[in-house]
Write a protein that holds these residues in place. Structure first.
Motif, short mmCIF file in Angstrom:
data_model
loop_
_atom_site.label_atom_id
_atom_site.label_comp_id
_atom_site.label_asym_id
_atom_site.label_seq_id
_atom_site.Cartn_x
_atom_site.Cartn_y
_atom_site.Cartn_z
N TYR A 178 -16.34 32.44 50.50
CA TYR A 178 -16.88 33.08 50.43
C TYR A 178 -17.92 33.85 50.55
CZ TYR A 178 -15.02 37.99 50.91
OH TYR A 178 -15.23 39.06 51.85
N ALA A 179 -18.70 33.83 50.38
CA ALA A 179 -19.81 34.22 50.27
C ALA A 179 -20.36 33.94 51.35
CB ALA A 179 -21.26 34.53 48.57
N ILE A 180 -20.98 32.69 51.64
CA ILE A 180 -21.25 32.71 52.85
C ILE A 180 -21.23 32.39 53.96
CG2 ILE A 180 -22.56 29.94 53.68
CD1 ILE A 180 -22.77 29.11 50.95
N GLU A 181 -19.54 32.30 53.79
CA GLU A 181 -18.39 32.63 55.12
C GLU A 181 -18.88 34.19 55.72
OE1 GLU A 181 -14.43 33.07 56.88
OE2 GLU A 181 -15.02 31.58 55.10
N SER A 182 -19.50 34.64 54.39
CA SER A 182 -19.36 36.62 55.07
C SER A 182 -20.52 36.43 55.14
CB SER A 182 -18.87 37.01 53.25
OG SER A 182 -17.85 37.86 53.29
N SER A 183 -21.77 36.05 54.73
CA SER A 183 -22.84 36.38 55.33
C SER A 183 -23.00 35.69 56.54
CB SER A 183 -23.36 35.60 54.54
OG SER A 183 -25.23 35.50 54.97
N LEU A 184 -23.10 34.30 56.81
CA LEU A 184 -22.49 34.09 57.82
C LEU A 184 -22.15 34.92 59.72
CD1 LEU A 184 -22.52 29.90 57.58
CD2 LEU A 184 -24.49 31.50 58.74
#
Length: 155
Positions: free
Chosen positions: A56-62
């Motif tokens: 979730y965190a990586i996807e949000s950042s991307l």
């Protein structure tokens, strides 16, 4: 958590729709639409649909980075030529904001309720709650360290 999952799924759906729409438009018979879509797909391909499989965190950042790239002034006229593209980008932005709002609520809940509860229970029943409380504390500390390193790199 279920609300976050629901918002994340909606965000994933809007991203998929955007990718597929622009991919389809890159094969459009109208040369102007095809050329515009080719420029937009070049931006999307920097991220790829594999971002949907990230945490979730990586996807949000991307997704934030991708939306930032798509909001560049030099792409606005190109995006406007692609039918449906501005609407799907707006829907993705809204979905991203909704998912981020739920995440903030979860972080607050964890920090203000769960952690306090675990600390209290660890005092009351150290044998039963001590190992779990220490594990949660370590996970939080590890995540905080990752965020701290990420922020120091950005500065």
């Amino acid at each position: 958590e279920s609300q976050l999952e629901e918002k994340d799924e909606f965000r994933d759906d809007t991203l998929r729709a955007l990718f597929y729409l622009v991919l389809g438009l890159s094969l459009h018979p109208n040369a102007e639409i095809k050329a515009a879509a080719t420029k937009v797909i070049a931006v999307l391909n920097r991220y790829g649909m594999s971002i949907l499989n990230e945490s979730y965190a990586i996807e949000s950042s991307l997704v934030n980075s991708m939306l930032g790239d798509l909001s560049r002034a030099d792409l606005q006229d190109v995006i406007a030529v692609c039918p449906g593209c501005p609407e799907l980008i707006a829907a993705t932005q809204t979905a991203q904001e909704n998912a981020t709002a739920i995440k903030k609520q979860m972080v607050t809940l964890i920090n203000q309720k769960l952690v306090l509860h675990l600390r209290a229970m660890e005092q009351v029943q150290p044998d039963a709650y001590g190992p779990y409380a220490r594990t949660v504390a370590q996970i939080i500390a590890d995540n905080n360290e990752i965020v701290k390193r990420r922020r120091s790199k950005a500065a």
